[in-house]
Design an enzyme around this catalytic site. Structure first.
Site, PDB file in Angstrom:
ATOM      1  N   LYS A 125       0.844  -1.191   0.000  1.00  0.00           N
ATOM      2  CA  LYS A 125       0.000   0.000   0.000  1.00  0.00           C
ATOM      3  C   LYS A 125       0.877   1.238   0.000  1.00  0.00           C
ATOM      4  O   LYS A 125       1.925   1.269   0.653  1.00  0.00           O
ATOM      5  CB  LYS A 125      -0.901  -0.043   1.238  1.00  0.00           C
ATOM      6  N   SER A 202      -9.543   1.323   3.274  1.00  0.00           N
ATOM      7  CA  SER A 202      -8.725   2.116   2.369  1.00  0.00           C
ATOM      8  C   SER A 202      -7.630   1.323   1.653  1.00  0.00           C
ATOM      9  O   SER A 202      -6.984   1.830   0.747  1.00  0.00           O
ATOM     10  CB  SER A 202      -8.074   3.265   3.145  1.00  0.00           C
ATOM     11  N   SER A 226      -9.721  -1.048   7.409  1.00  0.00           N
ATOM     12  CA  SER A 226      -9.161  -0.826   6.079  1.00  0.00           C
ATOM     13  C   SER A 226      -8.408  -1.991   5.463  1.00  0.00           C
ATOM     14  O   SER A 226      -8.056  -1.939   4.290  1.00  0.00           O
ATOM     15  CB  SER A 226      -8.238   0.403   6.108  1.00  0.00           C
TER      16      SER A 226
END
Length: 539
Positions: A125, A202, A226
């Protein structure tokens, strides 16, 4: 310790420092003395981590072949009008790392015992710091930010021989504000199962990438859901570990009271392999010092785990938001009970239904600015040094939030400019009284009931619709994420495993939540569920 050299890949018998550069150059141009047997790319990208380890160690497959297969997959499936837009950037040193590992592997011979992830590529990420690659957090204001050291977890993987393949898209600065998986840097990540739906947020890009076979695993972060929510809607496995098991240093913070780093994988076994590799104490993350660590590998007993003799408490507080989710919950309960578990239906106290507005939201508002600004001060010259500077840079690139950026995310940042209340009585009460009370109460509920874990749908609805698109099949009658806040508020471990598909091909995840330190038990229950999970009915 964070190192400035990105290409630290030798897991044992490391080459002396003065020879490292020469070795890397030589490795790039020298073919290994053994080569892979030409495993088909479509088979390579579907191999699990244990299978990849065997293939690499036996010489059936090279790391270069593995990286090539994934890079080609990303190139053909991620970009363009029909792409899912999960990967923000590819590491241009990935092939260099892979070839160098192959040469080293050939030198060691087939009897060398390699680290479980050596030679295996992964994605991260884009809020994990990476040397020589931008770490944007999905924000245009950090589009040129290249940290001088790797995040602790990134460096730990590189030291074990893993290969950084690239960075994944995410909700901007890890907050979705209704636009799940959208960032001003990467645009909108789509769900690989249905382009009208998002991959939630996310850690959207990481989940979508693993589901689309762009990498065998990807790193993500979870503050209030997330990792688990994106994994739930992409048919992957995501786990929020006990707070402190995995380091957060070198990661753009959201709220360190709740921030957790982890991974998204295709199977529970792969999840355990990755967690074994990344969990460790880190002197730069105080939360890692006080956690009880597993004595054995988290992969132990996964294969033999069953529901026989287990008591599973089914949480019913969050039913009714979506009929398909509720139906898969009931099918899953029946399968677990048939496999030998004792099922007990419970309703948690009402306080566990409102943790986001009453606790996690206010804590996040207080913590974001000072913690984000502390991170900004670590960045090289030329990058924003505080939130005001950051917003000035962002405004210049987005017309003060009127284009490119999620308007809700922009509004939230403006509100953060006016908030710095870390000394407020309410905030201190939340940290010192409310959270400890929640932990004690939930532990007591589980111990008095003899529950091995709580069970519930990871989120109460199917994947959200892409902003500005219409999907008349989407239905969500109440807040979908309330159950996900229990683990976030208590720091207890929770794993999500695919429970089945909705009528329009959207995966629906089911969660097991344990007490603090129950990471191994939660993984074992997840593995047992994978084996007994009911098949989807014919469409």
């Amino acid at each position: 310790m964070h190192h400035k050299i990105l290409l630290r890949f030798i897991p044992r018998n490391r080459i002396p420092a003065q020879r490292t550069i020469l070795f890397l150059i030589w490795a790039m141009i020298t073919a290994p003395t053994w080569v892979g047997a030409g495993v088909a790319p479509n088979k390579i990208i579907n191999m699990g981590l244990a299978e990849l380890r065997t293939a690499l160690d036996s010489g059936t497959l090279t790391s270069a072949e593995l990286v090539t297969a994934y890079l080609k997959r990303i190139e053909t499936e991620d970009s363009g009008a029909n792409g899912i837009h999960a990967v923000l950037s590819v590491n241009d040193k990935a092939m260099e790392q892979a070839r160098a590992w192959d040469v080293w592997r050939a030198q060691q011979g087939k009897n060398q015992r390699n680290a479980p992830l050596a030679g295996i590529p992964f994605l991260a990420k884009d809020n994990f710091d990476t040397v020589e690659m931008p770490t944007t957090g999905g924000s245009m204001a950090l589009r040129t930010s290249k940290p001088t050291s790797n995040a602790f977890v990134i460096q730990k993987l590189l030291n074990q021989g893993a290969v950084l393949l690239g960075k994944t898209n995410m909700s901007e600065l890890a907050a979705s504000y209704g636009w799940y998986g959208y960032s001003s840097v990467g645009g909108q990540t789509l769900n690989p199962f249905n382009p009208l739906r998002t991959a939630d947020g996310s850690s959207s890009g990481s989940a979508a990438a693993v589901a689309a076979n762009f990498a065998p695993f990807a790193l993500g972060t979870d503050t209030t859901g997330s990792i688990r929510s994106p994994a739930s809607v992409t048919g992957t496995v995501g786990m929020r570990t006990t707070l402190g098991l995995v380091s957060r240093s070198g990661i753009i913070p959201m709220s360190l009271t709740a921030d957790v780093a982890g991974a998204i994988t295709r199977t529970v076994e792969d999840q355990a392999i990755v967690l074994d590799a990344i969990q460790a104490e880190d002197k730069n993350d105080a939360a890692t010092r006080d956690v009880t660590r597993p004595h054995n590998s988290l992969t132990m007993e996964l294969g033999a785990s069953t529901f026989s003799g287990k008591t599973i408490a089914v949480v019913d507080n969050f039913d009714g938001a979506n009929t398909e989710v509720d139906a898969i919950k009931q099918r899953s309960i029946a399968a677990i009970e048939k496999a030998g578990a004792r099922i007990v239906h419970i309703s948690l106290p009402a306080v566990y239904e409102t943790l986001q507005p009453a606790l996690l939201g206010p804590i996040g508002v207080v913590e974001f600015r000072p913690q984000f600004e502390a991170y900004l001060t670590t960045l090289p010259v030329g990058q924003p040094k505080d939130l005001k500077d950051f917003m000035h840079t962002l405004d210049a690139l987005t017309d003060k939030g009127t284009r490119m950026i999620n308007p809700g995310r922009y509004k939230g940042l403006i509100e953060n400019l006016e908030t710095r209340n870390t000394n407020s009585p309410d905030y201190i009460r939340m940290l010192t009284i409310v959270i400890p009370s929640l932990k004690r109460e939930l532990t007591q509920i589980m111990e008095q009931g003899g529950y091995d874990a709580l069970f519930f749908p990871t989120i109460s609805c199917t994947a959200p619709v892409v902003p500005n698109k219409v999907d008349p099949t989407f239905s969500c009658k109440s807040y979908a994420y309330a159950a996900a806040k229990i683990s976030a508020a208590t720091g207890f471990p929770e794993i999500t495993v695919n429970g089945g598909l909705s009528a329009n091909n959207i995966p629906i995840g089911m969660s097991f939540l344990g007490k603090a330190g129950d990471d191994a038990k939660v993984l074992q229950l997840g593995a047992a569920f994978e084996r007994v999970r009911p098949s989807d009915p014919p469409r």
